[in-house]
Design a protein around this motif. Structure first.
Motif, PDB file in Angstrom:
ATOM      1  N   ASP A   1       0.831  -1.208   0.000  1.00 39.85           N
ATOM      2  CA  ASP A   1       0.000   0.000   0.000  1.00 39.85           C
ATOM      3  C   ASP A   1       0.865   1.257   0.000  1.00 39.85           C
ATOM      4  O   ASP A   1       0.715   2.147   0.841  1.00 39.85           O
ATOM      5  CB  ASP A   1      -0.937   0.013   1.233  1.00 39.85           C
ATOM      6  N   CYS A   2       1.748   1.328  -0.967  1.00 50.32           N
ATOM      7  CA  CYS A   2       2.760   2.398  -0.996  1.00 50.32           C
ATOM      8  C   CYS A   2       2.507   3.325  -2.186  1.00 50.32           C
ATOM      9  O   CYS A   2       2.330   2.858  -3.309  1.00 50.32           O
ATOM     10  CB  CYS A   2       4.137   1.751  -1.098  1.00 50.32           C
ATOM     11  N   PRO A   3       2.463   4.628  -1.979  1.00 45.99           N
ATOM     12  CA  PRO A   3       2.200   5.543  -3.093  1.00 45.99           C
ATOM     13  C   PRO A   3       3.375   5.615  -4.082  1.00 45.99           C
ATOM     14  O   PRO A   3       4.518   5.306  -3.712  1.00 45.99           O
ATOM     15  CB  PRO A   3       1.977   6.891  -2.394  1.00 45.99           C
ATOM     16  N   PRO A   4       3.085   6.021  -5.323  1.00 40.10           N
ATOM     17  CA  PRO A   4       4.118   6.047  -6.366  1.00 40.10           C
ATOM     18  C   PRO A   4       5.355   6.858  -6.000  1.00 40.10           C
ATOM     19  O   PRO A   4       6.472   6.486  -6.374  1.00 40.10           O
ATOM     20  CB  PRO A   4       3.393   6.669  -7.568  1.00 40.10           C
TER      21      PRO A   4
ATOM     22  N   SER B   1       3.390   0.714  -7.279  1.00 43.61           N
ATOM     23  CA  SER B   1       2.392   1.190  -6.325  1.00 43.61           C
ATOM     24  C   SER B   1       1.098   0.408  -6.489  1.00 43.61           C
ATOM     25  O   SER B   1       0.516  -0.076  -5.503  1.00 43.61           O
ATOM     26  CB  SER B   1       2.146   2.692  -6.531  1.00 43.61           C
ATOM     27  N   TYR B   2       0.630   0.267  -7.718  1.00 39.65           N
ATOM     28  CA  TYR B   2      -0.605  -0.484  -7.983  1.00 39.65           C
ATOM     29  C   TYR B   2      -0.489  -1.914  -7.463  1.00 39.65           C
ATOM     30  O   TYR B   2      -1.377  -2.408  -6.756  1.00 39.65           O
ATOM     31  CB  TYR B   2      -0.893  -0.476  -9.487  1.00 39.65           C
TER      32      TYR B   2
ATOM     33  N   LYS C   1       4.316   3.861 -10.810  1.00 39.23           N
ATOM     34  CA  LYS C   1       2.866   3.611 -10.772  1.00 39.23           C
ATOM     35  C   LYS C   1       2.569   2.118 -10.716  1.00 39.23           C
ATOM     36  O   LYS C   1       1.657   1.670 -10.009  1.00 39.23           O
ATOM     37  CB  LYS C   1       2.189   4.202 -12.010  1.00 39.23           C
TER      38      LYS C   1
END
Ligand SMILES: [Mg+2]
Ligand SMILES: [Mg+2]
Ligand SMILES: [Mg+2]
Lengths: 230, 230
Positions: free
Chosen positions: B81-84, B171-172, B168
């Motif tokens: 659950d890590c942002p880009p 992150s996804y 991205k």
């Protein structure tokens, strides 16, 4: 090291989880699927394991998450291009497992010809019991397996109803994917699959096999605090 | 133990290989696929790895085995659950990889809504280069990658053409599948994919990155001496 670990640690050391779909005739019929000509194989991920006492998280992308109780086979030694009559020598033991499936995501994937991975292998989608040594199960073709949601019995089947019994299944897999120590093979689910929702509790096990019980709760996973695509 | 091993051993220690399909616009067009709304994810297996110098085996079940050269990302630390904008901190490095694909088996799977596993994850279907430390690639969004069959250049692309760039994509993935140390992420292939046959040789690499070269031969796998289903 991996060699010093005991096989009971297969969830920490194993490197793949390979699963068969549609291996019990009554489950093939309940999903209105065709009977496949050979076992239908797919992967779950070792990162989807949870142990008894854990929590299955329903991802924000699904509103129809199903349970499928299954007999898991834990591999003890490498199996590669191995005939059915030799393959059981390399089995270390068993586990009871629940193949958690986002049925709505899977139906979209099937209709579009997409891979099944996001329906099958998300985090927490693989509750498993403790390791059951091989000696505890005299015949892999006669194991009862059951699953309850809260106090309701939902699945109560027997591995004698498998289309491809364990030795044929492992042999088939071994002709394409080398099985290695600690790998888990999920052997399909009997009839009775259905949805679970947040707040419910699942229990499952193998009949008359001590140590094969699983108890997990179900919760909703929160939406993310960020947009992965921005 | 896993903790004492170096990340350069990711093929021996990593526990999953997660791949994206249709991530370069020109490749989406050459296979006449739709552009997906989110990355199309599937698994290869850690048992499908081979290193440079090895041999890709064409299984008896396929007559149309394709190469797909890809940038592989090797995970150094857990990503969940890590942002880009934070995800690249947990990348250890890269590898050049060939996503070997039994295209005929994949087409049947797609038409029937079946999983892709036997088209993508068979033994020897994942040639990879040596580990390339992160410092050697300043920008994951500007990496040239090429593949030759014998002396013919077949693929020559650049990661700048990705639909979803590496941050991205990671992150996804991390919103559904926790990425762990030693895991490999394959980031898709540019245009030019095509078949290889027994007796041919594939070479591939990342432009201007020493140590990223792969050289593998291709051979036919023998038919089995037994019937798994008897
Ligand atoms: Mg795996
Ligand atoms: Mg199942
Ligand atoms: Mg690919």
């Amino acid at each position: 090291s991996r060699n010093m670990s005991t096989i009971a640690d297969f969830t920490s050391t194993g490197r793949k989880v390979i699963c068969v779909g549609r291996n019990y005739m009554d489950h093939v019929k309940e999903l209105k699927n065709e009977i496949p000509k050979s076992p239908l194989l797919f992967f779950k991920s070792t990162s989807s394991y949870i142990r008894s006492g854990g929590t299955v998280l329903i991802p924000p992308g699904s509103t129809n998450v199903h349970f499928e109780v299954e007999l898991g086979v834990v591999i003890g030694e490498e199996i590669k291009d191995c005939p059915p009559d030799k393959v059981m020598d390399s089995v270390a033991g068993y586990a009871c497992a629940i193949d958690i499936t986002a049925r709505d995501i899977q139906e979209v994937a099937k209709s579009k010809g997409h891979p099944w991975s996001i329906a099958k292998a998300q985090d927490t989608f693989l509750p498993v019991s403790s390791f059951v040594p091989k000696e505890k199960i005299a015949d892999s073709g006669n194991v009862g397996l059951w699953l309850k949601v809260d106090d309701q019995l939902k699945q109560d089947g027997n591995t004698s109803d498998m289309i491809w019994p364990v030795p044929k299944l492992l042999s088939y897999i071994s002709t394409m994917f080398t099985l290695q120590r600690g790998d888990l093979v999920l052997t399909g689910t009997p009839a009775g699959v259905g949805p679970v929702t947040a707040g419910q509790c699942m229990t499952a096990g193998l009949h008359d096999i001590s140590g094969s019980e699983i108890k997990v709760s179900v919760a909703q996973k929160d939406r993310l605090g960020f947009d992965w695509n921005e």
